[in-house]
Motif scaffolding. Structure first.
Motif, PDB file in Angstrom:
ATOM      1  N   GLN A 127      34.633  49.133  49.417  1.00  0.00           N
ATOM      2  CA  GLN A 127      35.311  50.386  49.733  1.00  0.00           C
ATOM      3  C   GLN A 127      35.790  50.332  51.180  1.00  0.00           C
ATOM      4  O   GLN A 127      35.321  49.532  51.982  1.00  0.00           O
ATOM      5  CB  GLN A 127      34.405  51.594  49.527  1.00  0.00           C
ATOM      6  N   TYR A 128      36.723  51.221  51.498  1.00  0.00           N
ATOM      7  CA  TYR A 128      37.239  51.365  52.858  1.00  0.00           C
ATOM      8  C   TYR A 128      36.862  52.745  53.396  1.00  0.00           C
ATOM      9  O   TYR A 128      36.063  52.880  54.303  1.00  0.00           O
ATOM     10  CB  TYR A 128      38.758  51.168  52.881  1.00  0.00           C
ATOM     11  N   ASP A 129      37.455  53.789  52.773  1.00  0.00           N
ATOM     12  CA  ASP A 129      37.166  55.159  53.208  1.00  0.00           C
ATOM     13  C   ASP A 129      36.293  55.927  52.229  1.00  0.00           C
ATOM     14  O   ASP A 129      36.000  57.086  52.453  1.00  0.00           O
ATOM     15  CB  ASP A 129      38.482  55.933  53.407  1.00  0.00           C
ATOM     16  N   GLY A 130      35.895  55.287  51.123  1.00  0.00           N
ATOM     17  CA  GLY A 130      35.076  55.945  50.123  1.00  0.00           C
ATOM     18  C   GLY A 130      35.651  55.769  48.734  1.00  0.00           C
ATOM     19  O   GLY A 130      36.870  55.870  48.530  1.00  0.00           O
ATOM     20  N   VAL A 131      34.777  55.504  47.764  1.00  0.00           N
ATOM     21  CA  VAL A 131      35.209  55.199  46.402  1.00  0.00           C
ATOM     22  C   VAL A 131      35.971  56.369  45.780  1.00  0.00           C
ATOM     23  O   VAL A 131      37.021  56.176  45.153  1.00  0.00           O
ATOM     24  CB  VAL A 131      33.995  54.815  45.532  1.00  0.00           C
ATOM     25  N   LEU A 132      35.468  57.588  45.943  1.00  0.00           N
ATOM     26  CA  LEU A 132      36.101  58.752  45.321  1.00  0.00           C
ATOM     27  C   LEU A 132      37.535  58.928  45.811  1.00  0.00           C
ATOM     28  O   LEU A 132      38.466  59.111  45.017  1.00  0.00           O
ATOM     29  CB  LEU A 132      35.284  60.009  45.609  1.00  0.00           C
ATOM     30  N   GLY A 133      37.734  58.867  47.120  1.00  0.00           N
ATOM     31  CA  GLY A 133      39.071  59.038  47.671  1.00  0.00           C
ATOM     32  C   GLY A 133      40.015  57.926  47.252  1.00  0.00           C
ATOM     33  O   GLY A 133      41.200  58.173  46.968  1.00  0.00           O
ATOM     34  N   GLU A 134      39.515  56.700  47.211  1.00  0.00           N
ATOM     35  CA  GLU A 134      40.357  55.559  46.828  1.00  0.00           C
ATOM     36  C   GLU A 134      40.746  55.629  45.354  1.00  0.00           C
ATOM     37  O   GLU A 134      41.881  55.325  44.977  1.00  0.00           O
ATOM     38  CB  GLU A 134      39.623  54.261  47.140  1.00  0.00           C
ATOM     39  N   HIS A 135      39.796  56.046  44.533  1.00  0.00           N
ATOM     40  CA  HIS A 135      40.071  56.232  43.105  1.00  0.00           C
ATOM     41  C   HIS A 135      41.166  57.286  42.911  1.00  0.00           C
ATOM     42  O   HIS A 135      42.162  57.052  42.209  1.00  0.00           O
ATOM     43  CB  HIS A 135      38.781  56.665  42.411  1.00  0.00           C
ATOM     44  N   THR A 136      40.991  58.448  43.537  1.00  0.00           N
ATOM     45  CA  THR A 136      41.932  59.553  43.379  1.00  0.00           C
ATOM     46  C   THR A 136      43.302  59.187  43.924  1.00  0.00           C
ATOM     47  O   THR A 136      44.340  59.528  43.321  1.00  0.00           O
ATOM     48  CB  THR A 136      41.386  60.805  44.080  1.00  0.00           C
ATOM     49  N   HIS A 137      43.339  58.477  45.052  1.00  0.00           N
ATOM     50  CA  HIS A 137      44.621  58.084  45.635  1.00  0.00           C
ATOM     51  C   HIS A 137      45.381  57.155  44.694  1.00  0.00           C
ATOM     52  O   HIS A 137      46.611  57.285  44.554  1.00  0.00           O
ATOM     53  CB  HIS A 137      44.403  57.398  46.985  1.00  0.00           C
ATOM     54  N   THR A 138      44.679  56.244  44.030  1.00  0.00           N
ATOM     55  CA  THR A 138      45.347  55.329  43.100  1.00  0.00           C
ATOM     56  C   THR A 138      45.947  56.099  41.935  1.00  0.00           C
ATOM     57  O   THR A 138      47.061  55.790  41.482  1.00  0.00           O
ATOM     58  CB  THR A 138      44.363  54.273  42.585  1.00  0.00           C
ATOM     59  N   ARG A 139      45.247  57.088  41.431  1.00  0.00           N
ATOM     60  CA  ARG A 139      45.773  57.886  40.318  1.00  0.00           C
ATOM     61  C   ARG A 139      46.972  58.742  40.753  1.00  0.00           C
ATOM     62  O   ARG A 139      47.856  59.037  39.947  1.00  0.00           O
ATOM     63  CB  ARG A 139      44.684  58.807  39.765  1.00  0.00           C
ATOM     64  N   LYS A 140      47.045  59.106  42.034  1.00  0.00           N
ATOM     65  CA  LYS A 140      48.102  60.006  42.497  1.00  0.00           C
ATOM     66  C   LYS A 140      49.252  59.281  43.191  1.00  0.00           C
ATOM     67  O   LYS A 140      50.386  59.772  43.189  1.00  0.00           O
ATOM     68  CB  LYS A 140      47.525  61.040  43.470  1.00  0.00           C
ATOM     69  N   ALA A 141      48.965  58.124  43.803  1.00  0.00           N
ATOM     70  CA  ALA A 141      49.990  57.458  44.608  1.00  0.00           C
ATOM     71  C   ALA A 141      49.986  55.959  44.325  1.00  0.00           C
ATOM     72  O   ALA A 141      50.478  55.520  43.291  1.00  0.00           O
ATOM     73  CB  ALA A 141      49.780  57.767  46.086  1.00  0.00           C
ATOM     74  N   ALA A 142      49.399  55.147  45.206  1.00  0.00           N
ATOM     75  CA  ALA A 142      49.366  53.704  44.991  1.00  0.00           C
ATOM     76  C   ALA A 142      48.194  53.084  45.739  1.00  0.00           C
ATOM     77  O   ALA A 142      48.046  53.295  46.953  1.00  0.00           O
ATOM     78  CB  ALA A 142      50.675  53.053  45.436  1.00  0.00           C
ATOM     79  N   GLY A 143      47.374  52.340  45.013  1.00  0.00           N
ATOM     80  CA  GLY A 143      46.249  51.628  45.604  1.00  0.00           C
ATOM     81  C   GLY A 143      46.521  50.130  45.607  1.00  0.00           C
ATOM     82  O   GLY A 143      47.067  49.585  44.641  1.00  0.00           O
ATOM     83  N   LEU A 144      46.129  49.473  46.687  1.00  0.00           N
ATOM     84  CA  LEU A 144      46.356  48.028  46.823  1.00  0.00           C
ATOM     85  C   LEU A 144      45.008  47.307  46.792  1.00  0.00           C
ATOM     86  O   LEU A 144      44.126  47.600  47.598  1.00  0.00           O
ATOM     87  CB  LEU A 144      47.080  47.729  48.131  1.00  0.00           C
ATOM     88  N   PHE A 145      44.865  46.374  45.865  1.00  0.00           N
ATOM     89  CA  PHE A 145      43.612  45.658  45.632  1.00  0.00           C
ATOM     90  C   PHE A 145      43.790  44.176  45.939  1.00  0.00           C
ATOM     91  O   PHE A 145      44.783  43.564  45.524  1.00  0.00           O
ATOM     92  CB  PHE A 145      43.191  45.770  44.159  1.00  0.00           C
ATOM     93  N   ASP A 146      42.815  43.602  46.617  1.00  0.00           N
ATOM     94  CA  ASP A 146      42.764  42.150  46.768  1.00  0.00           C
ATOM     95  C   ASP A 146      42.054  41.584  45.543  1.00  0.00           C
ATOM     96  O   ASP A 146      40.872  41.835  45.325  1.00  0.00           O
ATOM     97  CB  ASP A 146      41.985  41.789  48.039  1.00  0.00           C
ATOM     98  N   VAL A 147      42.768  40.815  44.733  1.00  0.00           N
ATOM     99  CA  VAL A 147      42.161  40.155  43.577  1.00  0.00           C
ATOM    100  C   VAL A 147      42.322  38.641  43.706  1.00  0.00           C
ATOM    101  O   VAL A 147      42.402  37.906  42.732  1.00  0.00           O
ATOM    102  CB  VAL A 147      42.736  40.683  42.239  1.00  0.00           C
ATOM    103  N   GLY A 148      42.348  38.193  44.963  1.00  0.00           N
ATOM    104  CA  GLY A 148      42.523  36.778  45.242  1.00  0.00           C
ATOM    105  C   GLY A 148      41.346  35.917  44.855  1.00  0.00           C
ATOM    106  O   GLY A 148      41.447  34.683  44.889  1.00  0.00           O
ATOM    107  N   HIS A 149      40.220  36.542  44.498  1.00  0.00           N
ATOM    108  CA  HIS A 149      39.067  35.769  44.035  1.00  0.00           C
ATOM    109  C   HIS A 149      39.253  35.282  42.609  1.00  0.00           C
ATOM    110  O   HIS A 149      38.558  34.360  42.169  1.00  0.00           O
ATOM    111  CB  HIS A 149      37.800  36.609  44.132  1.00  0.00           C
ATOM    112  N   MET A 150      40.185  35.879  41.883  1.00  0.00           N
ATOM    113  CA  MET A 150      40.413  35.476  40.502  1.00  0.00           C
ATOM    114  C   MET A 150      41.117  34.116  40.462  1.00  0.00           C
ATOM    115  O   MET A 150      41.699  33.671  41.446  1.00  0.00           O
ATOM    116  CB  MET A 150      41.220  36.538  39.765  1.00  0.00           C
ATOM    117  N   GLY A 151      41.021  33.460  39.307  1.00  0.00           N
ATOM    118  CA  GLY A 151      41.572  32.120  39.186  1.00  0.00           C
ATOM    119  C   GLY A 151      43.003  32.142  38.693  1.00  0.00           C
ATOM    120  O   GLY A 151      43.301  32.761  37.665  1.00  0.00           O
ATOM    121  N   GLN A 152      43.889  31.457  39.390  1.00  0.00           N
ATOM    122  CA  GLN A 152      45.276  31.303  38.967  1.00  0.00           C
ATOM    123  C   GLN A 152      45.538  29.825  38.677  1.00  0.00           C
ATOM    124  O   GLN A 152      45.062  28.951  39.389  1.00  0.00           O
ATOM    125  CB  GLN A 152      46.247  31.749  40.054  1.00  0.00           C
TER     126      GLN A 152
END
Length: 371
Positions: A33-58
């Motif tokens: 988390q950065y500023d809190g899970v609840l706020g980040e969750h709600t922001h993604t549903r309302k606007a746009a959330g950016l996730f680092d998923v670079g640990h996944m395999g490509q």
């Protein structure tokens, strides 16, 4: 595993500058988390959330001697890969000989000779070794260790991404495209794991930090950690490998028969087909379902599910507070006679049985942009 032994993505220093709380995950040091899970969750549903998923395999899978890598991959997965058209993405499953799920993955057709694969972080080494060994002589697997991966999710994701990359507005759900950003090549798929519209974007390592900073400069975009990623995917009724899916669980039990190509349900040709066909014809002993506790108690993974006599009928595999729902939700496996929506069940939390009901999923409607 000690912190010093954990791997990092190319965005690690940026996460720290942004004040992320970092935790071990799948062998990596990742932001929860950065500023809190609840706020980040709600922001993604309302606007746009950016996730680092670079640990996944490509990786790319390239056919050899004129072979179609999709046809070759069908020996390992139940999805229709040979008919996957260029610029299209498909969800599928790596299966073992008993029909159990080794991993779930996304496959994109780049051209007639090349597929692009994205697999889960915890499974990527074994996945890649398994695929390479099984398809030796038919296709060549090349892990893309020189690229990072980010997911931009939410109703304003397209608006934010269009400010950096042209032409993305024409993509619809599960379509893919190559693009350029400041002379760096990108690979975009209009997909994600939140139930929202969004994109997964593969970026060269030497460009990814600048690309992410450019996206974060848009007023709709905020960084989001693993905590909200988990609550978002659970609200969307999406499985997490190693929790809701594993090698002891088949696609029929997991309610993922839709991921098996229609023709392939009849012809087979993939691991575990005999078991899977028998289950489709004769039934199963457990099925994945959604659960809505009637109170505020959260039923975490491993929680016992019981009937009105207190007898165990299954277990929870994922559970969390769902901000968009305003209460707790869960998913788990129960005996088939308890799998119908609205069936009353009990959740045994800290020795006390709490009332709940089986619920249809997703808990929050998907908002994908479809053609």
């Amino acid at each position: 595993m000690t912190q010093s032994a954990l791997k990092t993505t190319r965005l690690h220093s940026l996460h720290e500058r942004l004040g992320a709380k970092m935790v071990p995950f799948a062998g990596y040091h990742m932001p929860v988390q950065y500023d809190g899970v609840l706020g980040e969750h709600t922001h993604t549903r309302k606007a746009a959330g950016l996730f680092d998923v670079g640990h996944m395999g490509q990786a790319t899978l390239t056919g050899l001697d004129g072979r179609d890598p999709g046809a070759a991959l069908e020996a390992l997965v139940p999805g229709a890969m040979a008919t996957l058209k260029p610029g299209r993405t498909r969800y599928t499953l790596l299966l073992n000989d008993e029909g159990g799920i080794r991993d779930d993955l996304m496959v994109t057709r780049l051209d007639a000779e090349t597929l692009y694969l994205v697999v889960n972080a915890a499974c990527k080494d074994t996945d890649f070794a398994h695929i390479a060994a099984a398809l030796d002589g038919q296709a060549r697997l090349d892990p893309l260790t020189d690229r990072g991966l980010v997911a931009l999710q939410g109703p304003r994701a397209a608006e934010a991404l269009a400010g950096q990359v042209s032409g993305i507005e024409d993509l619809t759900f599960m379509q893919a495209s190559r693009a350029e950003w400041r002379e760096h090549d990108l690979l975009l798929t209009r997909s994600g794991y939140t139930g929202e519209d969004g994109f997964e974007i593969s970026v060269p390592n030497d460009a990814i930090e600048g690309f992410v900073e450019a996206l974060l400069a848009h007023d709709s975009v905020k960084p989001v950690g693993l905590g909200a990623r988990d609550s978002l995917r659970l609200e969307a009724g999406l499985c997490l490998y190693g929790h809701d899916l594993d090698e002891a669980t088949t696609p029929v039990e997991a309610d993922l028969v839709w991921a098996i190509g229609k023709k392939r349900r009849e012809t087979g040709g993939f691991p575990g087909f005999t078991v899977i066909r028998r289950q489709m014809e004769e039934g199963i002993t457990r099925r994945r379902v959604g659960l809505r506790p009637e109170g505020r108690t959260i039923a975490r993974e491993g929680t016992e599910i019981v009937d009105d006599q207190g007898q165990t009928i299954g277990r929870v595999t994922s559970g969390s507070f769902a901000p968009s729902v305003g209460g707790p939700v869960a998913m788990g496996y129960v005996r088939p006679e308890f799998a119908a929506a609205d069936t009353p069940v009990g959740l045994k939390v800290r020795g006390k049985v709490h009332p709940a009901r089986v619920a249809a999923m997703p808990f929050v409607a998907h908002r994908y942009v479809r053609g």
